[in-house]
Design a protein around this motif. Sequence first.
Motif, mmCIF file in Angstrom:
data_model
loop_
_atom_site.group_PDB
_atom_site.id
_atom_site.type_symbol
_atom_site.label_atom_id
_atom_site.label_comp_id
_atom_site.label_asym_id
_atom_site.label_seq_id
_atom_site.Cartn_x
_atom_site.Cartn_y
_atom_site.Cartn_z
ATOM 1 N N LYS A 168 34.429 76.124 38.397
ATOM 2 C CA LYS A 168 33.661 75.741 37.110
ATOM 3 C C LYS A 168 32.811 74.685 37.918
ATOM 4 O O LYS A 168 32.989 73.300 38.122
ATOM 5 N N GLY A 169 31.598 74.622 37.929
ATOM 6 C CA GLY A 169 30.541 73.488 38.275
ATOM 7 C C GLY A 169 30.924 73.358 39.491
ATOM 8 O O GLY A 169 31.166 73.490 40.450
ATOM 9 N N ASN A 170 31.029 71.653 39.828
ATOM 10 C CA ASN A 170 31.594 71.557 41.328
ATOM 11 C C ASN A 170 32.855 70.569 40.955
ATOM 12 O O ASN A 170 33.168 69.934 42.377
ATOM 13 N N LYS A 171 33.779 70.661 40.036
ATOM 14 C CA LYS A 171 34.494 69.741 39.567
ATOM 15 C C LYS A 171 35.909 70.670 39.834
ATOM 16 O O LYS A 171 37.046 70.357 40.656
ATOM 17 N N LYS A 172 35.657 71.635 40.016
ATOM 18 C CA LYS A 172 37.075 72.772 39.733
ATOM 19 C C LYS A 172 36.375 74.275 40.313
ATOM 20 O O LYS A 172 36.084 74.783 40.265
ATOM 21 N N SER A 173 38.276 74.449 41.389
ATOM 22 C CA SER A 173 37.893 76.109 42.077
ATOM 23 C C SER A 173 38.924 75.839 42.406
ATOM 24 O O SER A 173 39.761 75.159 43.095
ATOM 25 N N LYS A 179 34.089 72.058 48.181
ATOM 26 C CA LYS A 179 33.348 70.345 48.032
ATOM 27 C C LYS A 179 32.854 70.164 46.792
ATOM 28 O O LYS A 179 32.962 70.902 45.259
ATOM 29 N N GLU A 180 33.250 68.693 46.422
ATOM 30 C CA GLU A 180 32.965 68.140 44.583
ATOM 31 C C GLU A 180 31.363 67.228 45.002
ATOM 32 O O GLU A 180 31.254 67.204 44.125
ATOM 33 N N SER A 181 31.530 67.198 46.435
ATOM 34 C CA SER A 181 30.241 66.173 47.019
ATOM 35 C C SER A 181 28.754 66.424 45.731
ATOM 36 O O SER A 181 28.549 68.321 46.180
ATOM 37 N N SER A 182 27.467 65.882 45.277
ATOM 38 C CA SER A 182 26.575 67.223 44.834
ATOM 39 C C SER A 182 25.539 65.939 45.669
ATOM 40 O O SER A 182 25.390 65.467 45.800
ATOM 41 N N LEU A 183 24.577 66.841 46.378
ATOM 42 C CA LEU A 183 23.482 66.479 47.135
ATOM 43 C C LEU A 183 22.383 65.574 46.237
ATOM 44 O O LEU A 183 21.693 64.525 46.939
ATOM 45 N N ASP A 236 38.502 82.104 32.893
ATOM 46 C CA ASP A 236 39.804 81.484 32.300
ATOM 47 C C ASP A 236 39.714 80.111 32.764
ATOM 48 O O ASP A 236 39.586 79.791 33.817
ATOM 49 N N SER A 237 40.522 79.093 31.620
ATOM 50 C CA SER A 237 40.609 77.427 32.338
ATOM 51 C C SER A 237 42.150 78.087 33.139
ATOM 52 O O SER A 237 42.259 76.998 33.566
ATOM 53 N N SER A 238 42.504 78.958 32.583
ATOM 54 C CA SER A 238 43.961 79.177 33.306
ATOM 55 C C SER A 238 44.472 79.349 35.011
ATOM 56 O O SER A 238 45.207 79.115 35.797
ATOM 57 N N TYR A 239 42.648 79.369 35.486
ATOM 58 C CA TYR A 239 42.671 79.347 37.185
ATOM 59 C C TYR A 239 42.914 78.149 37.410
ATOM 60 O O TYR A 239 42.629 77.738 38.935
ATOM 61 N N PHE A 240 42.561 77.100 36.599
ATOM 62 C CA PHE A 240 42.326 75.696 37.053
ATOM 63 C C PHE A 240 43.772 74.430 36.603
ATOM 64 O O PHE A 240 43.139 73.714 36.609
ATOM 65 N N THR A 241 44.431 75.402 36.401
ATOM 66 C CA THR A 241 46.090 74.394 36.015
ATOM 67 C C THR A 241 46.882 74.362 37.669
ATOM 68 O O THR A 241 46.939 75.678 38.364
#
Length: 243
Positions: free
Chosen positions: A59-64, A120-124, A229-234
């Motif tokens: 989800k974006g660059n904050k959650k994986s 990776k959470e960094s953003s170019l 589903d948000s359950s993947y990011f817990t």
Amino acid sequence: MKYLLSLLIITLSLHANEAQNIIKKLERNLRGDYMYAQMKMIVSSKRGKRTVKIESWSKGNKKSFIKILYPKKDKGITFLKIDNQMWQYIPKIERTIKIPASMMLQSWMGSDFTNDDMVKESSLEEDYTAKLLSKKGNSATLELLPKEDAAVVWGKIIITVDLKNAVPVKETYYDDRMQKVRIMTFSKVEQHGSHRVPMVMELKPLDANKKKNRTKIIFEKINYDAKIDSSYFTKHALKRYSR
């Protein structure tokens, strides 16, 4: 003289804006709000060659969230990244391990990629200042220098961009001493929904002790359209989706 100086400042400013816009367009194209992917990673070294099959949700660059599908001995190992924190679950010992910041540059699953690369959470766009080095036709080469307060591991990145498709072609990474340490190339661009994606990434370390090392990631499936589903990011997902 003042006119020439003003003209130079304006020209440099325009180049800086163009460079930042190129990076912004590239990141918007590659990231998306959500992404699901299936891929295989081929790791080559002096010890031989091995393949790892992977499934990932982001989800974006904050959650994986990443799950290992193959080989059998690693099947079910999962990784979770939320903001700047990372955990790993190992089903054989039924244990969840938090990966400290000091280990983010360690090899991921025996490859040339690092833990930091895979989650990776960094953003170019947000973490680096871009400078246009050259531009010809549909190709541009940029220099990316980290911003003063950016929590990134590279001293500099030189990136060549395919402007037509808004994808990277080649990235050269430098450490904090400005020594060139690795090169990543991208190929086989395909259309997936509204996104253009290089389906093959190959990483080559430049360390003299790793002359035979190569790590290639081949995307076999990508979906930007389905909400995840948000359950993947817990933290519960680490064990729950390990099976």
